[in-house]
Scaffold this motif. Structure first.
Motif, PDB file in Angstrom:
ATOM      1  N   PRO A 192      51.395  15.598  31.667  1.00  0.00           N
ATOM      2  CA  PRO A 192      51.451  17.035  32.083  1.00  0.00           C
ATOM      3  C   PRO A 192      52.172  17.492  33.117  1.00  0.00           C
ATOM      4  O   PRO A 192      52.803  18.529  33.168  1.00  0.00           O
ATOM      5  CB  PRO A 192      49.841  17.045  31.962  1.00  0.00           C
ATOM      6  CG  PRO A 192      49.356  16.041  30.933  1.00  0.00           C
ATOM      7  CD  PRO A 192      50.288  14.874  31.244  1.00  0.00           C
ATOM      8  N   LYS A 193      51.828  16.777  34.155  1.00  0.00           N
ATOM      9  CA  LYS A 193      52.565  17.225  35.529  1.00  0.00           C
ATOM     10  C   LYS A 193      54.123  17.067  35.391  1.00  0.00           C
ATOM     11  O   LYS A 193      54.550  18.056  35.973  1.00  0.00           O
ATOM     12  CB  LYS A 193      52.355  16.043  36.664  1.00  0.00           C
ATOM     13  CG  LYS A 193      50.830  16.429  37.144  1.00  0.00           C
ATOM     14  CD  LYS A 193      50.654  15.439  38.325  1.00  0.00           C
ATOM     15  CE  LYS A 193      49.141  15.471  38.914  1.00  0.00           C
ATOM     16  NZ  LYS A 193      48.921  14.585  40.016  1.00  0.00           N
TER      17      LYS A 193
ATOM     18  N   GLU B 177      49.832  20.716  25.182  1.00  0.00           N
ATOM     19  CA  GLU B 177      49.902  20.007  26.469  1.00  0.00           C
ATOM     20  C   GLU B 177      51.157  20.372  27.242  1.00  0.00           C
ATOM     21  O   GLU B 177      50.958  20.384  28.538  1.00  0.00           O
ATOM     22  CB  GLU B 177      49.705  18.235  26.331  1.00  0.00           C
ATOM     23  CG  GLU B 177      49.161  17.580  27.537  1.00  0.00           C
ATOM     24  CD  GLU B 177      48.960  16.303  27.345  1.00  0.00           C
ATOM     25  OE1 GLU B 177      49.638  15.605  27.068  1.00  0.00           O
ATOM     26  OE2 GLU B 177      47.735  15.684  27.448  1.00  0.00           O
ATOM     27  N   LYS B 178      52.354  19.984  26.677  1.00  0.00           N
ATOM     28  CA  LYS B 178      53.502  20.328  27.443  1.00  0.00           C
ATOM     29  C   LYS B 178      53.613  21.974  27.967  1.00  0.00           C
ATOM     30  O   LYS B 178      54.181  22.242  28.897  1.00  0.00           O
ATOM     31  CB  LYS B 178      54.735  19.992  26.477  1.00  0.00           C
ATOM     32  CG  LYS B 178      54.799  18.300  26.293  1.00  0.00           C
ATOM     33  CD  LYS B 178      56.120  18.267  25.354  1.00  0.00           C
ATOM     34  CE  LYS B 178      56.476  16.711  25.273  1.00  0.00           C
ATOM     35  NZ  LYS B 178      57.397  16.366  24.062  1.00  0.00           N
ATOM     36  N   LEU B 179      53.264  22.881  26.874  1.00  0.00           N
ATOM     37  CA  LEU B 179      53.510  24.402  27.216  1.00  0.00           C
ATOM     38  C   LEU B 179      52.352  24.932  27.947  1.00  0.00           C
ATOM     39  O   LEU B 179      52.380  25.961  28.278  1.00  0.00           O
ATOM     40  CB  LEU B 179      53.778  24.830  25.805  1.00  0.00           C
ATOM     41  CG  LEU B 179      54.851  24.411  25.155  1.00  0.00           C
ATOM     42  CD1 LEU B 179      55.083  25.363  23.798  1.00  0.00           C
ATOM     43  CD2 LEU B 179      55.832  24.147  25.805  1.00  0.00           C
TER      44      LEU B 179
ATOM     45  N   ILE C 293      60.331  20.769  24.467  1.00  0.00           N
ATOM     46  CA  ILE C 293      59.729  19.986  23.489  1.00  0.00           C
ATOM     47  C   ILE C 293      61.061  19.328  22.409  1.00  0.00           C
ATOM     48  O   ILE C 293      62.103  19.916  22.579  1.00  0.00           O
ATOM     49  CB  ILE C 293      59.035  21.272  22.449  1.00  0.00           C
ATOM     50  CG1 ILE C 293      59.923  22.199  21.823  1.00  0.00           C
ATOM     51  CG2 ILE C 293      58.052  21.664  23.169  1.00  0.00           C
ATOM     52  CD1 ILE C 293      59.122  22.832  20.900  1.00  0.00           C
ATOM     53  N   SER C 294      60.720  18.424  21.812  1.00  0.00           N
ATOM     54  CA  SER C 294      61.534  17.793  21.035  1.00  0.00           C
ATOM     55  C   SER C 294      62.113  18.573  19.628  1.00  0.00           C
ATOM     56  O   SER C 294      61.450  19.428  19.314  1.00  0.00           O
ATOM     57  CB  SER C 294      60.952  16.266  20.507  1.00  0.00           C
ATOM     58  OG  SER C 294      59.970  16.513  19.565  1.00  0.00           O
TER      59      SER C 294
ATOM     60  N   HIS D  58      51.504  15.938  17.148  1.00  0.00           N
ATOM     61  CA  HIS D  58      52.759  16.687  17.402  1.00  0.00           C
ATOM     62  C   HIS D  58      52.167  18.184  18.009  1.00  0.00           C
ATOM     63  O   HIS D  58      52.569  18.396  19.283  1.00  0.00           O
ATOM     64  CB  HIS D  58      53.788  17.267  16.381  1.00  0.00           C
ATOM     65  CG  HIS D  58      54.404  15.926  15.958  1.00  0.00           C
ATOM     66  ND1 HIS D  58      55.145  15.181  17.219  1.00  0.00           N
ATOM     67  CD2 HIS D  58      55.104  15.578  14.822  1.00  0.00           C
ATOM     68  CE1 HIS D  58      55.837  14.341  16.680  1.00  0.00           C
ATOM     69  NE2 HIS D  58      55.810  14.302  15.191  1.00  0.00           N
ATOM     70  N   LEU D  59      51.225  18.822  17.545  1.00  0.00           N
ATOM     71  CA  LEU D  59      50.774  19.958  18.103  1.00  0.00           C
ATOM     72  C   LEU D  59      49.893  19.898  19.390  1.00  0.00           C
ATOM     73  O   LEU D  59      50.031  20.668  20.326  1.00  0.00           O
ATOM     74  CB  LEU D  59      49.909  20.650  16.863  1.00  0.00           C
ATOM     75  CG  LEU D  59      50.514  21.281  15.860  1.00  0.00           C
ATOM     76  CD1 LEU D  59      49.602  21.671  14.669  1.00  0.00           C
ATOM     77  CD2 LEU D  59      51.422  22.286  16.195  1.00  0.00           C
ATOM     78  N   ASN D  60      49.174  18.622  19.193  1.00  0.00           N
ATOM     79  CA  ASN D  60      48.431  18.443  20.434  1.00  0.00           C
ATOM     80  C   ASN D  60      49.407  18.307  21.874  1.00  0.00           C
ATOM     81  O   ASN D  60      49.003  18.891  22.725  1.00  0.00           O
ATOM     82  CB  ASN D  60      47.712  17.134  20.254  1.00  0.00           C
ATOM     83  CG  ASN D  60      46.213  17.454  19.645  1.00  0.00           C
ATOM     84  OD1 ASN D  60      45.860  18.688  19.617  1.00  0.00           O
ATOM     85  ND2 ASN D  60      45.938  16.594  19.051  1.00  0.00           N
ATOM     86  N   HIS D  61      50.304  17.611  21.439  1.00  0.00           N
ATOM     87  CA  HIS D  61      51.552  17.438  22.618  1.00  0.00           C
ATOM     88  C   HIS D  61      52.197  18.445  23.078  1.00  0.00           C
ATOM     89  O   HIS D  61      52.609  18.799  24.001  1.00  0.00           O
ATOM     90  CB  HIS D  61      52.396  16.157  22.006  1.00  0.00           C
ATOM     91  CG  HIS D  61      51.885  14.949  21.900  1.00  0.00           C
ATOM     92  ND1 HIS D  61      52.278  14.066  20.997  1.00  0.00           N
ATOM     93  CD2 HIS D  61      50.845  14.218  22.708  1.00  0.00           C
ATOM     94  CE1 HIS D  61      51.666  13.013  21.283  1.00  0.00           C
ATOM     95  NE2 HIS D  61      50.660  12.905  22.287  1.00  0.00           N
TER      96      HIS D  61
END
Length: 205
Positions: free
Chosen positions: A127-128, A188-190, A148-149, A182-185
């Motif tokens: 996340p950082k 987290e990223k956004l 995002i990928s 994928h949605l959880n990631h």
């Protein structure tokens, strides 16, 4: 199983990472290396699915190692596994061909998740690190598209069109649990809490 090589010159960290890999039946440890030079010689012969590498190595560093190996073996996926989280190191690693970037203080279960995500087409980042990447793009660029990928973009794009999770899974030929992961990631990223916020961030609404 997902075949994995490790490049890490600190033996304790190398062995700890190997233990994490060998503790999951979906993963297979192939070989560890202490230098980039040795890895560059052997990895093209071993052909692992994923390589986890430190940045700070004796001789050539991890970024140089990824650059050389990725050019010769584009099918291999690389995760940077490091203590560094400054912008220059992050961007140099991503430009060299790394698809994931996680910190050494990442919990073992998160390391496994990152490997699985990478193998399924994602781009795992702590996340950082994800926050730093977002903050570093200029206002004229769409940072979401850079962060995002391709597969995550496909999931989010279908979600924005009103597809249900099960329909997305069927359309992309993946499992329902993979869609949710994928949605959880993505969240987290956004740095968002739900699909509405994620879609709005993607399209700038």
């Amino acid at each position: 199983m997902i075949g994995i090589c490790i490049i890490e010159d600190i033996v304790d960290i190398q062995q700890g990472l190997r233990s994490v890999i060998e503790g999951d039946e979906r993963l297979q440890w192939i070989r560890s290396f202490e230098t980039a030079e040795e890895a560059i010689e052997w990895i093209p012969k071993l052909k692992p699915d994923v390589v986890i590498t430190d940045i700070n190595l004796p001789g050539k560093n991890g970024i140089e190692c990824v650059f050389e190996l990725k050019n010769l073996n584009p099918e291999i996926q690389f995760i940077m596994f490091t203590i560094y989280e400054d912008n220059d190191q992050v961007f140099e690693a991503l430009k060299a061909g790394a698809t994931g970037y996680i910190l050494k203080n990442t919990a073992p279960e998160k390391i496994v998740e990152a490997i699985l995500e990478l193998h399924e087409g994602g781009s795992p980042m702590s996340p950082k690190i994800a926050r730093k990447v977002l903050q570093s793009f200029s206002k004229t660029e769409n940072p979401v598209l850079q962060l995002i990928s391709k597969r995550e973009r496909e999931v989010l794009d279908l979600l924005s069109k009103g597809y249900l999770y099960k329909e997305i899974a069927d359309k992309l030929n993946i499992t329902l649990s993979t869609v949710k992961r994928h949605l959880n990631h993505i969240y987290e990223k956004l740095q968002v809490q739900n699909k509405t916020e994620a879609v709005n961030k993607l399209y700038g609404k």
